[in-house]
Design an enzyme around this catalytic site. Structure first.
Site, PDB file in Angstrom:
ATOM      1  N   ASP A 144      70.969  41.155  38.351  1.00 37.45           N
ATOM      2  CA  ASP A 144      71.283  41.978  39.954  1.00 37.45           C
ATOM      3  C   ASP A 144      71.975  43.207  39.454  1.00 37.45           C
ATOM      4  OD1 ASP A 144      71.024  39.624  42.096  1.00 37.45           O
ATOM      5  OD2 ASP A 144      71.187  38.969  39.794  1.00 37.45           O
ATOM      6  N   TYR A 174      67.147  47.505  42.931  1.00 31.02           N
ATOM      7  CA  TYR A 174      67.423  47.492  44.439  1.00 31.02           C
ATOM      8  C   TYR A 174      66.778  48.409  45.206  1.00 31.02           C
ATOM      9  CZ  TYR A 174      70.578  43.415  43.865  1.00 31.02           C
ATOM     10  OH  TYR A 174      71.147  42.455  43.519  1.00 31.02           O
ATOM     11  N   ASN A 204      64.331  38.594  44.129  1.00 25.22           N
ATOM     12  CA  ASN A 204      63.776  38.831  45.520  1.00 25.22           C
ATOM     13  C   ASN A 204      63.827  40.205  45.893  1.00 25.22           C
ATOM     14  OD1 ASN A 204      66.801  38.129  45.217  1.00 25.22           O
ATOM     15  ND2 ASN A 204      66.891  38.876  47.296  1.00 25.22           N
ATOM     16  N   HIS A 297      73.694  31.730  48.735  1.00 25.71           N
ATOM     17  CA  HIS A 297      72.487  31.278  48.373  1.00 25.71           C
ATOM     18  C   HIS A 297      72.371  29.542  47.878  1.00 25.71           C
ATOM     19  CE1 HIS A 297      71.048  35.283  48.484  1.00 25.71           C
ATOM     20  NE2 HIS A 297      71.883  35.706  47.594  1.00 25.71           N
ATOM     21  N   VAL A 325      73.180  35.202  42.518  1.00 28.87           N
ATOM     22  CA  VAL A 325      74.641  34.899  43.324  1.00 28.87           C
ATOM     23  C   VAL A 325      75.205  36.026  42.474  1.00 28.87           C
ATOM     24  CG1 VAL A 325      76.370  33.389  43.355  1.00 28.87           C
ATOM     25  CG2 VAL A 325      74.373  32.286  43.817  1.00 28.87           C
TER      26      VAL A 325
END
Length: 433
Positions: A144, A174, A204, A297, A325
């Site tokens: 992330d 992102y 995602n 989540h 997360v």
């Protein structure tokens, strides 16, 4: 006790507690990476990845569609005694058109060796180091990432780590449909990703599908080609690779994963081929964690866990790494929701520096399987010392310094009774073609 003395004691106690409490940092703004004008054939966004035994895939982008997909390389600066040709691809996304994306595999390469290379016959000289053939080997881990000030801090800390391979369990740029953000992300990570292999899987934020207009993962699959073909997979969303005595499986949280799916069949076949005498360590990465005591989540990985956890348990997977997360959490060895000495250690490390901030709320009381959890930005370092022991540490981004906040020695299951005795029946059942 006299009132004045009581007040003094209470003041000291409250002051000590306040000083000991960790104050979590606020999110940082998105980075602005100005466009550096170069010639249309100048290589941009260079990154490398493992591509089978002793081979490396070099990926870069040019604005010139006719620029050659050649990589010149050698063991001395400016002296290239080898050259390889590759392939190109490109994609369009609504009003955006990508540059020409080059993928070129070089090798065979010597283990644990420095190579100098140049892309497309021009531009700067890059330098990479191949992973070792045997232990010890060190992995940097951060999920992330995004493109914020905290991303930059995380990357700076990883750059200080003497690692061989970077593992990223999903959510890279992102970009979220704004395609030029893929380009700025490529420029941001180039200094690190051009020097050590980056092995990634999707999250995602890589989906970017538009119903009736665009399929998912077009940008991700075009830009970040992983060794799925080399590992017998038919999808860039899941694959495996081996490096220095470690077999690593990258799964797709956003690809079909039930027992009738292609991914499930591939995973079963891949696990059945693992030779734990040659690769005594077995790691798995995917994006959505199965064990998560954060309120964010919650339960999203339950279906994938139901389908695939028995396979990982039967195969004696040592460690599972996930993201999604935006916080850090490490479990005990766990299986089927309960501590189990034959289960895997699960680590959630989706705190690389994303734009959405930290997930600061946890479920209380802390589940019995959860060993350590904290909502902070940071990265992990995993040093596999030998065939039996590995050292994991998590480094919090605290005041722009990588402060080690959690660590643990992990023993491989290959030397345990779990591997030798307890699960032969289950292992045979699941691994039978």
């Amino acid at each position: 006790m006299e009132p004045k003395l009581l007040l003094m004691v209470l003041f000291i106690v409250s002051s000590t507690a306040a000083a000991a409490q960790y104050i979590r940092p606020l999110p940082r703004k998105a980075l602005h990476l100005p466009w550096d004008s170069k010639s249309s054939s100048y290589p941009q966004q260079v990154h490398i990845s493992l591509a089978g035994d002793r081979h490396m895939r070099v990926t870069w982008i040019t604005d010139d569609k006719s620029a050659p997909s050649t990589v010149e390389y050698g063991t001395l600066p400016g002296q290239y005694d080898s050259v390889a040709d590759g392939e190109t691809t490109s994609y369009s996304y609504l009003f955006y058109s990508s540059g020409t994306i080059h993928h070129t595999v070089i090798g065979p390469l010597e283990y644990n060796y420095v190579y100098y290379y140049r892309c497309g016959g021009q531009g700067p000289e890059f330098q990479l180091k191949t992973p070792p053939a045997q232990f010890p080997i060190t992995f940097a881990v951060a999920g992330d990432l995004g493109q914020t000030g905290w991303t930059k801090s995380t990357l700076d800390h990883i750059d200080q780590c003497k690692y061989n391979v970077h593992l990223l369990p999903g959510d890279l740029s992102y970009a979220d449909y704004i395609q030029h953000r893929w380009d700025s992300f490529g420029r941001l990570v180039q200094p690190l990703a051009s020097a050590r292999p980056w092995m990634v899987t999707q999250g995602n934020h890589e989906v970017e599908s538009i119903p009736l207009l665009k399929d998912g993962f077009v940008s991700y699959n075009s830009r970040w080609k992983m060794p799925f073909e080399e590992s017998g997979s038919n999808s860039n969303l899941y694959y495996s690779f081996e490096v220095a005595g470690v077999h690593i499986i990258m799964l797709g949280s956003y690809a079909d994963y039930d027992e009738y799916s292609e991914q499930y069949r591939w995973l079963k076949a891949d696990l059945s081929k693992v030779d734990r005498k040659r690769t005594p360590w077995l790691f798995v990465l995917f994006h959505v964690p199965w064990y998560n005591s954060n309120t964010a989540h919650q339960g999203e990985g339950a279906d994938m866990m139901t389908a695939m956890e028995p396979l990982l348990y039967a195969a004696s997977v040592d460690l599972v790494l996930a993201g999604h997360v935006h916080a850090y959490e490490r479990s005990k060895r766990v299986y089927n929701g309960r501590p189990d000495p034959c289960g895997s250690v699960h680590i959630t490390i989706g705190d690389g520096g994303n734009k959405e901030g930290l997930a600061a709320r946890y479920i209380n009381p802390q589940p019995i399987w959860s060993e350590f959890r904290e909502s902070s930005f940071g990265h992990g370092e995993l040093k596999v010392v030998n065939s039996t022991h590995a050292f994991w540490s998590w480094h919090r981004n605290d005041d722009d310094e990588p402060v080690k906040s959690d660590d643990i020695w992990i023993s491989s299951l290959t030397g345990s009774e779990c591997f030798d005795q307890k699960r032969n029946e289950l292992r045979n059942k699941l691994m039978t073609p």
